[in-house]
Design an enzyme around this catalytic site. Sequence first.
Site, short mmCIF file in Angstrom:
data_model
loop_
_atom_site.label_atom_id
_atom_site.label_comp_id
_atom_site.label_asym_id
_atom_site.label_seq_id
_atom_site.Cartn_x
_atom_site.Cartn_y
_atom_site.Cartn_z
N GLN A 1 56.56 69.46 106.22
CA GLN A 1 56.85 68.22 106.93
C GLN A 1 56.36 68.27 108.36
OE1 GLN A 1 57.92 65.53 105.05
NE2 GLN A 1 57.38 67.18 103.65
N HIS B 1 52.86 66.94 109.30
CA HIS B 1 52.54 65.51 109.30
C HIS B 1 52.16 65.03 110.70
CE1 HIS B 1 53.07 63.88 105.30
NE2 HIS B 1 54.16 64.59 105.13
N GLU C 1 65.64 62.35 105.08
CA GLU C 1 64.67 61.75 104.17
C GLU C 1 64.50 62.65 102.94
OE1 GLU C 1 59.94 60.41 104.28
OE2 GLU C 1 60.74 61.79 105.78
N HIS C 2 64.22 63.93 103.17
CA HIS C 2 64.07 64.91 102.10
C HIS C 2 65.14 65.98 102.26
CE1 HIS C 2 59.86 63.54 103.05
NE2 HIS C 2 59.88 63.28 101.76
N ASP D 1 56.24 64.67 96.80
CA ASP D 1 55.24 63.89 97.54
C ASP D 1 54.12 63.40 96.63
OD1 ASP D 1 56.31 63.77 100.04
OD2 ASP D 1 55.15 65.43 100.87
N HIS E 1 81.92 17.83 98.95
CA HIS E 1 82.00 18.95 98.00
C HIS E 1 83.13 18.70 97.00
CE1 HIS E 1 79.41 21.14 100.80
NE2 HIS E 1 79.37 22.17 99.99
#
Length: 441
Positions: free
Chosen positions: A265, A268, A333-334, A367, A426
Amino acid sequence: MTTSTAIARLNAADPDFARHLDHLLSWESVSDDAVNQRVLDIIKAVRERGDAALVEFTQRFDGVDASTIDELILGRERLELALTRITAEQRQALETAANRVRIYHERQKQDSWSYTEADGTVLGQKVTPLDRAGLYVPGGKASYPSSVLMNAIPAKVAGVAEVVMVVPTPRGEVNELVLAAACIAGVDRVFTIGGAQAVAALAYGTESVPQVDKIVGPGNIYVATAKRHVFGQVGIDMIAGPSEILVVCDGQTDPDWIAMDLFSQAEHDEDAQAILVSPDAAFLDKVAASIDKLLPTMERAEIIKTSINGRGALIQVRDMQQAMEVANRIAPEHLELSVADPQAWLPQIRHAGAIFMGRHTSEALGDYCAGPNHVLPTSGTARFSSPLGVYDFQKRSSIIFCSEQGASQLGQTASVLARGESLTAHARSAEYRILADKKGN
């Protein structure tokens, strides 16, 4: 360059742990005023001048020598050509991944349903796919064919009639793998445009780019800012922050494996976050040593080092129970559960985009080819968000059919409530349907 790291060490027993953790996790996806104004100007230009603005911005920002929009359109035959230009091994890998992603997402598809009450009233839900979805794909060397599969395939499984892809080609650089992935995933149209101008074109439509119902896919700060501004005109998937991984380990996994999982990660970008949590202090030391040993062998060593030093951490906890508490606090996230019996701890995980179970399940498999989607909530939004899925490309309509008796019965309830809200029309609309014997006449 020195390749040793100075990764932060935290201890959950520290009285200031919560404050230190909050500081470590803080990340703001905030566009400054200059970026914001530039994006607004681009959106306005695309709305007003359509294709002409797209050509102009593509020339200016991407260095592409194009004079008409036709030069920025790739037909289906060009995507099929890309399949012949990649290696047989690459094509096999794309097709294997696409097949696994498709099989997984087919299980997510929701069907319409209804039920009938005793008086004949029918209630239900009609599930309908979106008409058209827009897929943003980063271009140039930082290209991700895996993202094409993850975004386009769920849309197609949902039944979306047309998937339109936009991908910039800076200085004319076309990524054949990305186009091949688009072919395999069933993308219908491709425009070689990017940035805020591509988002604006998808949201509002131009003479050539069709207006879509939802825009999905990652991008830079200009793309993210544009997605914020067009939300409401179209749907969006999410505003994604930097990639994150949290590894929870009992100290029994090979420390080199864990170090490389953290790197997966961190490579990235410099803002990516990699955190290891373990009750074993000696194991944390071993992983720190593995980080320093393996870092010089990495192609993206400088990026990894910046990420690890700036936002990474090795966190010692009291026991595995506390490790679960920290994991839920981070809502990553992971999440890798690199432990002996991950199934036993799974019920305690409440917040995570994707959970990777056991020592052999690296995040990298998710991934690319495991099957579940890799578009995941970041920056703690796993507390209330889910991975991208088929359900993101389907919408639901409520179905209500009242029999005569049902309308009469419900009308009495509606009348009371409507008059309580002083909404007389109504009430009377409902009262017209009340059967005479029910009105007491």
